[in-house]
Motif scaffolding. Structure first.
Motif, PDB file in Angstrom:
ATOM      1  N   ALA A  18       0.835  -1.206   0.000  1.00  0.00           N
ATOM      2  CA  ALA A  18       0.000   0.000   0.000  1.00  0.00           C
ATOM      3  C   ALA A  18       0.871   1.258   0.000  1.00  0.00           C
ATOM      4  CB  ALA A  18      -0.906   0.004   1.226  1.00  0.00           C
ATOM      5  N   LEU A  19       1.908   1.248   0.849  1.00  0.00           N
ATOM      6  CA  LEU A  19       2.758   2.447   0.940  1.00  0.00           C
ATOM      7  C   LEU A  19       3.511   2.685  -0.363  1.00  0.00           C
ATOM      8  CD1 LEU A  19       4.017   2.175   4.623  1.00  0.00           C
ATOM      9  CD2 LEU A  19       2.258   3.684   3.700  1.00  0.00           C
ATOM     10  N   GLU A  20       3.895   1.597  -1.024  1.00  0.00           N
ATOM     11  CA  GLU A  20       4.588   1.747  -2.321  1.00  0.00           C
ATOM     12  C   GLU A  20       3.665   2.411  -3.345  1.00  0.00           C
ATOM     13  OE1 GLU A  20       7.507  -2.082  -2.039  1.00  0.00           O
ATOM     14  OE2 GLU A  20       6.053  -2.041  -3.697  1.00  0.00           O
ATOM     15  N   ILE A  21       2.408   1.939  -3.390  1.00  0.00           N
ATOM     16  CA  ILE A  21       1.439   2.506  -4.354  1.00  0.00           C
ATOM     17  C   ILE A  21       1.198   3.982  -4.016  1.00  0.00           C
ATOM     18  CG2 ILE A  21      -0.943   2.388  -5.229  1.00  0.00           C
ATOM     19  CD1 ILE A  21      -0.885  -0.634  -4.579  1.00  0.00           C
ATOM     20  N   LEU A  22       1.019   4.261  -2.732  1.00  0.00           N
ATOM     21  CA  LEU A  22       0.708   5.638  -2.318  1.00  0.00           C
ATOM     22  C   LEU A  22       1.883   6.580  -2.593  1.00  0.00           C
ATOM     23  CD1 LEU A  22      -1.302   4.920   0.945  1.00  0.00           C
ATOM     24  CD2 LEU A  22      -2.189   5.723  -1.241  1.00  0.00           C
ATOM     25  N   GLU A  23       3.091   6.064  -2.474  1.00  0.00           N
ATOM     26  CA  GLU A  23       4.270   6.888  -2.741  1.00  0.00           C
ATOM     27  C   GLU A  23       4.247   7.341  -4.209  1.00  0.00           C
ATOM     28  OE1 GLU A  23       6.310   8.073  -0.591  1.00  0.00           O
ATOM     29  OE2 GLU A  23       7.524   9.063  -2.134  1.00  0.00           O
ATOM     30  N   VAL A  24       3.911   6.389  -5.100  1.00  0.00           N
ATOM     31  CA  VAL A  24       3.853   6.725  -6.529  1.00  0.00           C
ATOM     32  C   VAL A  24       2.781   7.789  -6.773  1.00  0.00           C
ATOM     33  CG1 VAL A  24       3.325   5.764  -8.823  1.00  0.00           C
ATOM     34  CG2 VAL A  24       4.618   4.408  -7.165  1.00  0.00           C
ATOM     35  N   TRP A  25       1.682   7.689  -5.997  1.00  0.00           N
ATOM     36  CA  TRP A  25       0.538   8.567  -6.248  1.00  0.00           C
ATOM     37  C   TRP A  25       0.606   9.930  -5.572  1.00  0.00           C
ATOM     38  CZ3 TRP A  25      -3.875   8.938  -9.053  1.00  0.00           C
ATOM     39  CH2 TRP A  25      -4.150   7.876  -9.894  1.00  0.00           C
ATOM     40  N   LYS A  26       1.465  10.045  -4.530  1.00  0.00           N
ATOM     41  CA  LYS A  26       1.395  11.208  -3.653  1.00  0.00           C
ATOM     42  C   LYS A  26       1.383  12.539  -4.423  1.00  0.00           C
ATOM     43  CE  LYS A  26       4.645  12.489  -0.791  1.00  0.00           C
ATOM     44  NZ  LYS A  26       5.801  12.058  -0.040  1.00  0.00           N
ATOM     45  N   ASP A  27       2.434  12.761  -5.216  1.00  0.00           N
ATOM     46  CA  ASP A  27       2.549  14.050  -5.914  1.00  0.00           C
ATOM     47  C   ASP A  27       1.431  14.213  -6.934  1.00  0.00           C
ATOM     48  OD1 ASP A  27       4.670  14.597  -4.397  1.00  0.00           O
ATOM     49  OD2 ASP A  27       6.157  13.939  -5.880  1.00  0.00           O
ATOM     50  N   LEU A  28       1.172  13.085  -7.641  1.00  0.00           N
ATOM     51  CA  LEU A  28       0.135  13.134  -8.672  1.00  0.00           C
ATOM     52  C   LEU A  28      -1.219  13.472  -8.054  1.00  0.00           C
ATOM     53  CD1 LEU A  28      -0.695  12.684 -11.601  1.00  0.00           C
ATOM     54  CD2 LEU A  28      -0.935  10.252 -11.101  1.00  0.00           C
ATOM     55  N   PHE A  29      -1.499  12.869  -6.891  1.00  0.00           N
ATOM     56  CA  PHE A  29      -2.778  13.103  -6.232  1.00  0.00           C
ATOM     57  C   PHE A  29      -2.955  14.593  -5.918  1.00  0.00           C
ATOM     58  CE2 PHE A  29      -5.509  13.525  -2.503  1.00  0.00           C
ATOM     59  CZ  PHE A  29      -6.624  12.814  -2.925  1.00  0.00           C
ATOM     60  N   LEU A  30      -1.913  15.201  -5.357  1.00  0.00           N
ATOM     61  CA  LEU A  30      -2.020  16.616  -4.982  1.00  0.00           C
ATOM     62  C   LEU A  30      -2.168  17.493  -6.224  1.00  0.00           C
ATOM     63  CD1 LEU A  30       0.553  16.679  -2.066  1.00  0.00           C
ATOM     64  CD2 LEU A  30      -1.937  16.669  -1.929  1.00  0.00           C
ATOM     65  N   GLU A  31      -1.475  17.091  -7.282  1.00  0.00           N
ATOM     66  CA  GLU A  31      -1.562  17.829  -8.545  1.00  0.00           C
ATOM     67  C   GLU A  31      -2.984  17.709  -9.129  1.00  0.00           C
ATOM     68  OE1 GLU A  31       0.086  19.857 -10.182  1.00  0.00           O
ATOM     69  OE2 GLU A  31      -0.892  19.750 -12.153  1.00  0.00           O
ATOM     70  N   LEU A  32      -3.545  16.505  -9.078  1.00  0.00           N
ATOM     71  CA  LEU A  32      -4.908  16.297  -9.597  1.00  0.00           C
ATOM     72  C   LEU A  32      -5.908  17.113  -8.782  1.00  0.00           C
ATOM     73  CD1 LEU A  32      -4.937  12.433 -10.200  1.00  0.00           C
ATOM     74  CD2 LEU A  32      -4.973  14.204 -11.952  1.00  0.00           C
ATOM     75  N   LYS A  33      -5.705  17.114  -7.475  1.00  0.00           N
ATOM     76  CA  LYS A  33      -6.614  17.833  -6.590  1.00  0.00           C
ATOM     77  C   LYS A  33      -6.590  19.334  -6.913  1.00  0.00           C
ATOM     78  CE  LYS A  33      -7.344  18.080  -1.774  1.00  0.00           C
ATOM     79  NZ  LYS A  33      -7.467  17.497  -0.515  1.00  0.00           N
ATOM     80  N   ARG A  34      -5.382  19.827  -7.137  1.00  0.00           N
ATOM     81  CA  ARG A  34      -5.241  21.252  -7.443  1.00  0.00           C
ATOM     82  C   ARG A  34      -5.960  21.567  -8.772  1.00  0.00           C
ATOM     83  NH1 ARG A  34      -3.122  24.110 -10.588  1.00  0.00           N
ATOM     84  NH2 ARG A  34      -1.977  22.476 -11.640  1.00  0.00           N
ATOM     85  N   LYS A  35      -5.766  20.673  -9.732  1.00  0.00           N
ATOM     86  CA  LYS A  35      -6.399  20.886 -11.045  1.00  0.00           C
ATOM     87  C   LYS A  35      -7.924  20.873 -10.924  1.00  0.00           C
ATOM     88  CE  LYS A  35      -4.396  18.994 -14.749  1.00  0.00           C
ATOM     89  NZ  LYS A  35      -4.030  17.874 -15.639  1.00  0.00           N
ATOM     90  N   ASP A  36      -8.427  19.906 -10.149  1.00  0.00           N
ATOM     91  CA  ASP A  36      -9.878  19.808  -9.973  1.00  0.00           C
ATOM     92  C   ASP A  36     -10.422  21.076  -9.316  1.00  0.00           C
ATOM     93  OD1 ASP A  36     -12.456  18.651  -9.879  1.00  0.00           O
ATOM     94  OD2 ASP A  36     -12.131  18.028  -7.807  1.00  0.00           O
ATOM     95  N   GLN A  37      -9.707  21.566  -8.288  1.00  0.00           N
ATOM     96  CA  GLN A  37     -10.178  22.790  -7.607  1.00  0.00           C
ATOM     97  C   GLN A  37     -10.208  23.958  -8.585  1.00  0.00           C
ATOM     98  OE1 GLN A  37      -7.486  22.766  -4.334  1.00  0.00           O
ATOM     99  NE2 GLN A  37      -8.946  21.791  -2.964  1.00  0.00           N
ATOM    100  N   GLU A  38      -9.189  24.028  -9.408  1.00  0.00           N
ATOM    101  CA  GLU A  38      -9.075  25.112 -10.385  1.00  0.00           C
ATOM    102  C   GLU A  38     -10.263  25.053 -11.371  1.00  0.00           C
ATOM    103  OE1 GLU A  38      -6.763  27.377 -10.188  1.00  0.00           O
ATOM    104  OE2 GLU A  38      -7.557  28.395 -11.982  1.00  0.00           O
ATOM    105  N   LEU A  39     -10.566  23.806 -11.815  1.00  0.00           N
ATOM    106  CA  LEU A  39     -11.639  23.647 -12.807  1.00  0.00           C
ATOM    107  C   LEU A  39     -13.033  23.782 -12.188  1.00  0.00           C
ATOM    108  CD1 LEU A  39     -10.221  20.641 -14.869  1.00  0.00           C
ATOM    109  CD2 LEU A  39     -10.384  23.000 -15.626  1.00  0.00           C
ATOM    110  N   SER A  40     -13.123  23.744 -10.869  1.00  0.00           N
ATOM    111  CA  SER A  40     -14.451  23.810 -10.237  1.00  0.00           C
ATOM    112  C   SER A  40     -14.785  25.203  -9.715  1.00  0.00           C
ATOM    113  CB  SER A  40     -14.557  22.836  -9.070  1.00  0.00           C
ATOM    114  OG  SER A  40     -13.878  21.683  -9.314  1.00  0.00           O
TER     115      SER A  40
END
Ligand code: SAH
Ligand code: SF4
Length: 429
Positions: free
Chosen positions: A59-81
């Motif tokens: 789980a931690l390995e998967i989350l490590e890969v996703w960490k930066d991407l997740f925050l970037e996606l979240k920022r993009k979603d907020q921007e688009l909303s």
């Protein structure tokens, strides 16, 4: 690519069997009934139900890969909303302000929204719906797979291309074929929720259905059933075998229209079955068809409110696709704009709703999926039926997925979600 991220269990309510899970700081409620789990464990959840535990290191390995991407996606979603400030007529402004203050909308409010004609006003309404979606669900998006396992049907619904009286090549997938298709969707694409759909075909009797559900559940996915009006006992047996979600639409809230379009059946019976399914503990996905002949705007609004009354966990509505060979072949096509209004209004009536972009909606235009996700929808389905059968499951013409192979649909969906800033975290309950 995973279709759902692992989440850490941070709290457990043992009496209600509910856990609070954390996705990079975002909390969701999850039902823990399928496994033994403790605080600190990592799990996969779908539709608000835990699907399986996974090893912490993995789980931690998967989350490590996703960490930066997740925050970037979240920022993009907020921007688009974000909501742009534009002039709006007083009555529309009043309704949207009510939404903003989290007040309950009336049918009259929704009628005012349906009355919007001006493209600029429509744009603002969709922006507000997207904003409400973002505010209640963050950037979560569920993607489920669907396996259409039989196109035999004993019913004659006027709208449907696999109705009993329609002359077409029929197929039934065997239990082993269904399980193999499910296994391939899990192994190849990492699906964590699979919907098993068919006509009302009693050849797949309770014993067969039970075996299918049990064996698909063993693949550690959320099992969704969409098998029409089968008995309460059948649904109970399937629940006991591990199915946890059911898709059963009431199709229209108009009793007369229902009786006409589904000959020999009654709206009240369908509603009673939907209620029983909900009471059994299933995650309920229900809804209606938009654009049926003789359906009025009031019927559509009543249908939105009926979906809420039935306590749908997932709203499933789509446009009527007039289909050759059916009694509704010459019906008028539904405008994409009407569907967007229905999605946005539903988001306002029930901000917590999980709203599915249905496969029928996708057929309206190339942009329909993107537009629906930007108008308040937050869930998708991908057809993972083996291609040789997909072509024969013609409930409606021009199924969007038929133009592309599953690989391509999956890749396109991943790209679409990334471009909208959506992440595959579970939606919670
Ligand atoms: N037999 C089951 C499940 C398969 S049909 C049932 O009827 O519940 C799944 C859904 O397809 C139906 O609920 C109906 O709303 C939808 N459908 C069928 N024909 C359609 C059409 N031509 N256009 C849009 N939706 C259609
Ligand atoms: Fe059969 Fe469902 Fe189509 Fe009706 S909608 S004809 S029950 S498959």
């Amino acid at each position: 690519m995973c279709y759902v991220l692992p989440a850490e269990v941070v709290e457990i309510d043992k009496i209600k069997n509910i856990g609070i899970v954390d996705y990079f700081g975002e909390k969701r409620k999850v039902l823990l009934d399928l496994d033994d789990v403790r605080v600190g464990d990592y799990i996969y959840a779908q539709g608000g139900v835990m699907v399986r535990k996974l090893d912490k290191t993995e789980a931690l390995e998967i989350l490590e890969v996703w960490k930066d991407l997740f925050l970037e996606l979240k920022r993009k979603d907020q921007e688009l909303s974000k909501i742009s400030e534009k002039e709006l007529p007083a009555n529309i402004l009043e309704v949207l302000q009510k939404v903003n203050l989290k007040k309950t909308l009336t049918k009259q409010d929704v009628k005012a929204l349906f009355g919007i004609k001006n493209p600029k006003e429509m744009e603002v309404m969709l922006e507000v719906a997207n904003h409400v979606r973002q505010r209640t669900h963050g950037n979560s998006c569920c993607v489920h797979g669907i396996i259409e396992f039989s196109n035999y049907c004993t019913q004659n619904c006027y709208y449907c291309g696999i109705r009993k009286n329609y002359d077409l090549n029929r197929y039934r997938m065997s239990v082993d074929e269904i399980v193999a298709a499910a296994k391939s969707a899990v192994d190849k694409y990492n699906f964590k929720a699979l919907c098993l759909q068919s006509g009302e075909d009693f050849w797949h009797d309770d014993d067969k259905l039970e075996e299918i559900v049990r064996r698909v559940r063993e693949l550690e996915v959320l099992v969704f059933v969409s098998i029409g009006s089968r008995s309460v006992e059948t649904y109970q047996r399937l629940y006991n075998a591990g199915a946890r979600a059911a898709l059963l639409r009431f199709e229209t809230s108009n009793e007369k229209l229902f009786a006409k379009l589904r000959p020999g059946t009654k709206l009240q019976d369908r509603i009673n079955l939907i209620k029983s399914i909900k009471d059994m503990g299933y995650i309920l996905s229900t809804g209606f068809i938009v654009g049926l002949p003789e359906q009025t705007e009031d019927d559509i609004i009543n249908s939105i409110f009926l979906t809420t009354e039935l306590k749908a966990d997932m709203y499933s509505f789509g446009p009527l696709i007039p289909t050759i060979g059916t009694p509704l072949a010459d019906a008028e096509k539904v405008a994409a704009e009407t569907m967007l209004k229905v999605i946005a209004a539903t988001r306002f009536v029930n901000p917590d709703a999980n709203i599915l972009v249905t496969t029928a909606l996708e057929t309206l235009s190339d942009q329909a999926k993107r537009e629906a996700l930007a108008a308040g929808a937050n869930s998708l389905m991908i057809d993972v039926t083996p291609v040789e059968f997909q072509e024969m499951y013609k409930i409606y013409d021009n199924k969007a997925s038929l133009h592309n192979k599953t690989d391509k649909v999956v890749q396109d969906t991943i790209a679409l979600l990334a471009s909208l800033g959506r992440a595959p975290t579970d939606l919670g309950i």
